[in-house]
Scaffold this active site. Sequence first.
Site, mmCIF file in Angstrom:
data_model
loop_
_atom_site.group_PDB
_atom_site.id
_atom_site.type_symbol
_atom_site.label_atom_id
_atom_site.label_comp_id
_atom_site.label_asym_id
_atom_site.label_seq_id
_atom_site.Cartn_x
_atom_site.Cartn_y
_atom_site.Cartn_z
ATOM 1 N N SER A 133 44.885 36.443 46.194
ATOM 2 C CA SER A 133 45.361 35.456 45.225
ATOM 3 C C SER A 133 46.847 35.216 45.430
ATOM 4 C CB SER A 133 45.110 35.949 43.804
ATOM 5 O OG SER A 133 45.890 35.174 42.916
ATOM 6 N N HIS B 122 42.786 32.315 47.566
ATOM 7 C CA HIS B 122 42.516 32.047 46.158
ATOM 8 C C HIS B 122 43.775 31.479 45.491
ATOM 9 C CE1 HIS B 122 40.179 32.780 42.448
ATOM 10 N NE2 HIS B 122 41.331 33.135 41.901
ATOM 11 N N ASP C 209 45.336 30.087 41.941
ATOM 12 C CA ASP C 209 45.144 30.117 40.491
ATOM 13 C C ASP C 209 45.934 29.015 39.805
ATOM 14 O OD1 ASP C 209 43.419 32.468 39.953
ATOM 15 O OD2 ASP C 209 45.008 33.522 41.041
ATOM 16 N N MET D 55 46.853 27.225 36.331
ATOM 17 C CA MET D 55 46.852 27.473 34.876
ATOM 18 C C MET D 55 47.695 26.407 34.183
ATOM 19 S SD MET D 55 47.443 31.593 34.852
ATOM 20 C CE MET D 55 46.742 32.649 36.122
ATOM 21 N N HIS E 190 40.888 28.082 41.679
ATOM 22 C CA HIS E 190 40.385 28.580 40.396
ATOM 23 C C HIS E 190 41.144 27.864 39.282
ATOM 24 C CE1 HIS E 190 40.181 32.386 37.580
ATOM 25 N NE2 HIS E 190 39.537 31.344 37.070
ATOM 26 N N MET F 56 42.095 27.243 35.667
ATOM 27 C CA MET F 56 42.123 27.793 34.310
ATOM 28 C C MET F 56 42.823 26.754 33.456
ATOM 29 S SD MET F 56 42.990 31.657 35.469
ATOM 30 C CE MET F 56 43.387 31.084 37.118
ATOM 31 N N MET G 245 34.977 36.936 35.905
ATOM 32 C CA MET G 245 36.314 37.483 35.636
ATOM 33 C C MET G 245 36.183 38.963 35.288
ATOM 34 S SD MET G 245 38.424 35.000 36.158
ATOM 35 C CE MET G 245 39.840 36.065 35.886
ATOM 36 N N GLY H 288 44.707 34.762 33.196
ATOM 37 C CA GLY H 288 46.072 34.406 32.768
ATOM 38 C C GLY H 288 47.161 35.072 33.582
ATOM 39 N N ASP I 72 37.017 38.534 40.138
ATOM 40 C CA ASP I 72 38.445 38.202 40.103
ATOM 41 C C ASP I 72 39.154 38.996 39.024
ATOM 42 O OD1 ASP I 72 40.924 37.001 40.242
ATOM 43 O OD2 ASP I 72 40.249 35.030 39.558
ATOM 44 N N GLY J 116 41.996 42.637 39.045
ATOM 45 C CA GLY J 116 42.059 44.093 39.121
ATOM 46 C C GLY J 116 41.356 44.722 40.307
HETATM 47 C C1 DX5 Z 1 43.993 35.980 36.780
HETATM 48 C C2 DX5 Z 1 43.724 35.313 38.093
HETATM 49 C C3 DX5 Z 1 43.525 36.241 39.224
HETATM 50 C C4 DX5 Z 1 44.696 37.125 39.517
HETATM 51 C C5 DX5 Z 1 44.207 38.365 40.192
HETATM 52 O O1 DX5 Z 1 43.881 35.042 35.779
HETATM 53 O O2 DX5 Z 1 42.583 34.496 38.015
HETATM 54 O O3 DX5 Z 1 43.122 35.530 40.391
HETATM 55 O O4 DX5 Z 1 45.641 36.538 40.339
HETATM 56 O O5 DX5 Z 1 45.282 39.211 40.391
HETATM 57 P P1 DX5 Z 1 45.069 40.779 40.489
HETATM 58 O O6 DX5 Z 1 44.270 41.028 41.726
HETATM 59 O O7 DX5 Z 1 46.451 41.305 40.568
HETATM 60 O O8 DX5 Z 1 44.346 41.205 39.257
HETATM 61 ZN ZN ZN Z 2 41.768 33.653 39.913
#
Ligand code: DX5
Ligand code: ZN
Length: 220
Positions: free
Chosen positions: A6, A31, A33, A35, A64, A66, A135, A140, A173, A175
Site C-alpha cells: 500500500s 495498492h 488508498d 480517502m 481502494h 474509501m 478489511m 482510514g 487489507d 495489519g
Molecule cells: C487502511 C488502508 C490500508 C492500509 C494498510 O484504510 O486501506 O490499505 O494502508 O496499511 P497497513 O498494512 O500498515 O495496515
Molecule cells: Zn486499502
Amino acid sequence: MKIAPSMLSCDFSKMGEELVRIDNGGADLIHLDVMDGHFVPNITIGSDIVSALRPYSKLPFDVHLMIDYPFDYIEQFSRAGADIIAFHIEAKSDITATIEKINSFGVKPGLVIKPNTPAESVFPYLDKVYMILIMTVEPGFGGQSFMADMLPKVAVIKNKAAEMGLDILVEADGGVNENTIAQAARAGIDICVSGTGVFKAKDASEAISNLKRISDDALK
Ligand code: DX5
Ligand code: ZN
C-alpha cells in the site's frame, strides 16, 4: 500469495521512486488508498496522483476507494490507469450501477467490507465482481493491528462462490505483516495488502519475499 504494497505508507515526497522501489522489490500489485475525509476520517490521494504514478510501473493498480460516492469517481480513476477499482459496500452509491460503471471502462470491479459488515452482505454481488476485499482493520489509517477474527469471512465467501460456480479472489487489507500473514494464507486469502509491513521495513524487497515465503510455508 500475491502481495500488494500500500502506497499509503510510502514517502509521499517521492512517490514515483517509492513505486519503482517496490516494483523492483517483487510486488505483484500496487495498492492505492483513496480517502475523502467523509467515508473515513482521513484524506489521501486523488486520481491526478494515480495518473502521475502510472508511468512508473506496469504492475496492476489496485485502487481502494474509501469515499462516500464511488460512482461519481469511476471514470476519473479508470482514466487515471486503475486496473482494479474496489469500493465499499457501505458507501452511498448504488452498488450494481457502480459495478457496471467500472466494467464499462474495462476495469475489474471489487467490493470491500468493513470489519462490522457481515460476509453474507456481498452474496448478491458475487457473480458481478472480480474480487472481494475484507478489511482486517477499520479503514482510514495504516499501521493498525490485524483483526484475525475477520478471517472466517473468507470461507463464508469462498464457499458461497464455489456453490455458485464462481472463482473469486479474496484480498485482505490492514495489519498484514510477517507475524500475521500465515493466518491470512491459511484462511484462503489470495492477495494481501501490506503498507507498513513493506515500506517501513529496512529492505522492502526482503520484506516482500519474506511475506511470500511465510505464506507459502503456511500452506505446506
Ligand atoms: C487502511 C488502508 C490500508 C492500509 C494498510 O484504510 O486501506 O490499505 O494502508 O496499511 P497497513 O498494512 O500498515 O495496515
Ligand atoms: Zn486499502
